[in-house]
Design a protein around this motif. Sequence first.
Motif, mmCIF file in Angstrom:
data_model
loop_
_atom_site.group_PDB
_atom_site.id
_atom_site.type_symbol
_atom_site.label_atom_id
_atom_site.label_comp_id
_atom_site.label_asym_id
_atom_site.label_seq_id
_atom_site.Cartn_x
_atom_site.Cartn_y
_atom_site.Cartn_z
ATOM 1 N N VAL A 57 0.840 -1.199 0.000
ATOM 2 C CA VAL A 57 0.000 0.000 0.000
ATOM 3 C C VAL A 57 0.875 1.249 0.000
ATOM 4 C CG1 VAL A 57 -1.608 1.374 1.381
ATOM 5 C CG2 VAL A 57 -2.018 -1.069 1.060
ATOM 6 N N LEU A 58 1.912 1.268 0.839
ATOM 7 C CA LEU A 58 2.749 2.469 0.957
ATOM 8 C C LEU A 58 3.426 2.814 -0.365
ATOM 9 C CD1 LEU A 58 3.848 4.685 2.801
ATOM 10 C CD2 LEU A 58 5.765 3.163 3.368
ATOM 11 N N VAL A 59 3.867 1.812 -1.113
ATOM 12 C CA VAL A 59 4.512 2.128 -2.381
ATOM 13 C C VAL A 59 3.511 2.744 -3.355
ATOM 14 C CG1 VAL A 59 4.210 -0.101 -3.564
ATOM 15 C CG2 VAL A 59 6.244 1.272 -4.022
ATOM 16 N N ARG A 60 2.260 2.340 -3.283
ATOM 17 C CA ARG A 60 1.218 2.967 -4.098
ATOM 18 C C ARG A 60 0.987 4.402 -3.660
ATOM 19 N NH1 ARG A 60 -0.352 -2.521 -4.365
ATOM 20 N NH2 ARG A 60 -1.532 -3.106 -6.250
ATOM 21 N N LEU A 61 0.995 4.646 -2.348
ATOM 22 C CA LEU A 61 0.795 6.010 -1.852
ATOM 23 C C LEU A 61 1.931 6.926 -2.307
ATOM 24 C CD1 LEU A 61 -0.427 5.285 1.800
ATOM 25 C CD2 LEU A 61 -1.821 5.934 -0.183
ATOM 26 N N CYS A 62 3.163 6.409 -2.300
ATOM 27 C CA CYS A 62 4.298 7.204 -2.789
ATOM 28 C C CYS A 62 4.132 7.523 -4.267
ATOM 29 C CB CYS A 62 5.604 6.443 -2.564
ATOM 30 S SG CYS A 62 6.219 6.453 -0.880
ATOM 31 N N ALA A 63 3.795 6.513 -5.053
ATOM 32 C CA ALA A 63 3.637 6.726 -6.495
ATOM 33 C C ALA A 63 2.460 7.643 -6.788
ATOM 34 C CB ALA A 63 3.457 5.384 -7.198
ATOM 35 N N ALA A 64 1.386 7.511 -6.008
ATOM 36 C CA ALA A 64 0.221 8.376 -6.201
ATOM 37 C C ALA A 64 0.569 9.830 -5.905
ATOM 38 C CB ALA A 64 -0.924 7.913 -5.307
ATOM 39 N N ARG A 65 1.357 10.075 -4.844
ATOM 40 C CA ARG A 65 1.807 11.435 -4.529
ATOM 41 C C ARG A 65 2.667 11.974 -5.667
ATOM 42 N NH1 ARG A 65 3.585 14.331 0.149
ATOM 43 N NH2 ARG A 65 1.893 13.304 1.276
ATOM 44 N N LEU A 66 3.556 11.157 -6.180
ATOM 45 C CA LEU A 66 4.440 11.577 -7.265
ATOM 46 C C LEU A 66 3.648 11.948 -8.519
ATOM 47 C CD1 LEU A 66 7.590 11.596 -8.142
ATOM 48 C CD2 LEU A 66 7.005 9.442 -9.267
ATOM 49 N N LEU A 67 2.665 11.121 -8.855
ATOM 50 C CA LEU A 67 1.916 11.295 -10.092
ATOM 51 C C LEU A 67 0.717 12.231 -9.956
ATOM 52 C CD1 LEU A 67 1.943 7.552 -11.180
ATOM 53 C CD2 LEU A 67 3.016 9.424 -12.445
ATOM 54 N N GLY A 68 0.291 12.488 -8.716
ATOM 55 C CA GLY A 68 -0.883 13.320 -8.503
ATOM 56 C C GLY A 68 -2.177 12.623 -8.870
ATOM 57 N N VAL A 69 -2.248 11.319 -8.579
ATOM 58 C CA VAL A 69 -3.449 10.543 -8.880
ATOM 59 C C VAL A 69 -3.860 9.767 -7.630
ATOM 60 C CG1 VAL A 69 -2.771 10.319 -11.299
ATOM 61 C CG2 VAL A 69 -2.168 8.504 -9.669
ATOM 62 N N PRO A 70 -5.101 9.283 -7.569
ATOM 63 C CA PRO A 70 -5.507 8.438 -6.433
ATOM 64 C C PRO A 70 -4.750 7.114 -6.437
ATOM 65 C CG PRO A 70 -7.421 9.306 -7.600
ATOM 66 C CD PRO A 70 -6.229 9.594 -8.459
ATOM 67 N N ALA A 71 -4.441 6.621 -5.255
ATOM 68 C CA ALA A 71 -3.728 5.350 -5.148
ATOM 69 C C ALA A 71 -4.525 4.208 -5.771
ATOM 70 C CB ALA A 71 -3.425 5.045 -3.685
ATOM 71 N N ALA A 72 -5.840 4.309 -5.731
ATOM 72 C CA ALA A 72 -6.683 3.242 -6.274
ATOM 73 C C ALA A 72 -6.529 3.078 -7.779
ATOM 74 C CB ALA A 72 -8.142 3.505 -5.922
ATOM 75 N N GLU A 73 -5.961 4.077 -8.442
ATOM 76 C CA GLU A 73 -5.781 3.986 -9.891
ATOM 77 C C GLU A 73 -4.524 3.217 -10.282
ATOM 78 O OE1 GLU A 73 -5.861 7.722 -11.831
ATOM 79 O OE2 GLU A 73 -7.883 8.262 -11.131
ATOM 80 N N LEU A 74 -3.678 2.899 -9.311
ATOM 81 C CA LEU A 74 -2.380 2.318 -9.622
ATOM 82 C C LEU A 74 -2.369 0.799 -9.441
ATOM 83 C CD1 LEU A 74 -0.094 4.973 -7.900
ATOM 84 C CD2 LEU A 74 -0.780 4.829 -10.303
ATOM 85 N N VAL A 75 -1.838 0.131 -10.427
ATOM 86 C CA VAL A 75 -1.654 -1.315 -10.378
ATOM 87 C C VAL A 75 -0.172 -1.596 -10.157
ATOM 88 C CG1 VAL A 75 -1.817 -3.482 -11.656
ATOM 89 C CG2 VAL A 75 -3.606 -1.751 -11.886
ATOM 90 N N LEU A 76 0.127 -2.422 -9.152
ATOM 91 C CA LEU A 76 1.511 -2.795 -8.859
ATOM 92 C C LEU A 76 1.735 -4.241 -9.285
ATOM 93 C CD1 LEU A 76 4.153 -1.802 -7.388
ATOM 94 C CD2 LEU A 76 3.307 -3.057 -5.397
ATOM 95 N N ALA A 77 2.843 -4.475 -9.945
ATOM 96 C CA ALA A 77 3.194 -5.832 -10.366
ATOM 97 C C ALA A 77 4.642 -6.103 -10.000
ATOM 98 C CB ALA A 77 2.980 -6.003 -11.868
#
Length: 235
Positions: A57-77
């Motif tokens: 979850v935290l890595v999604r929150l970091c990427a979401a902050r970087l990209l300016g998008v909701p964390a729910a939009e990000l898929v991690l693989a």
Amino acid sequence: MTTEAQDQSAPLVAVASADDVLRHPEAGEHLLTALEQERAARFRQESGRIDFTAGHVLVRLCAARLLGVPAAELVLAQRCPDCGLADHGKPYLPDHPGVHVSLSHTRGVVAAGAGYQPVGVDVELSARGGSLRAVARRVLTPAELALVEAAPEPDQAFLRQWVRKESLIKIGRTTLDTLGQVDLAALPLDVPPGAPLRSRFEDLHLLDWTDPEHGAVVAAVSTAPPRVVRLTTAG
């Protein structure tokens, strides 16, 4: 952990307790893919499942902050470069190939990073059980080993070098088999609690800190100066 005013395009790194991450307004197991949820369910102990979930979850929150998008939009693989399997290995965002991510978790504490430049993070508990020094001669150069053994607290000195080298593995600069060929002897072993210590190794920017809030030793490395952010319940 405080936020540092730096270039807003710089890689972001964050450290938090697993519980704090899962209390974040955007957090939840719904963010995880079916494969991630399956992997989380394999842990025999609930604490392991929580740490795994919080790290992802935290890595999604970091990427979401970087990209300016909701964390729910990000898929991690993840994908292992050696065996090709998708249930372990280097994490990445399939829909954002220009963003690099990294994550680490230990007992109750997680760390993550995201950036437009390669980034690697590692976290270990300061008061971990057992001794990592059993592998010191395999992963340290002779110069590093001499400094660690001469340190007032050799176990802590080794732990400092260990998280640095783990972060270098995650950025792709070395492997477990070649750690003993990477000489970090020029870097300081004493990193007082509080503000992160910044240094350089070759072309890399290294961030070291001793985090008393979480009882953790942390390292982050990138080709650009990382920016430390707080990503917990306050967002």
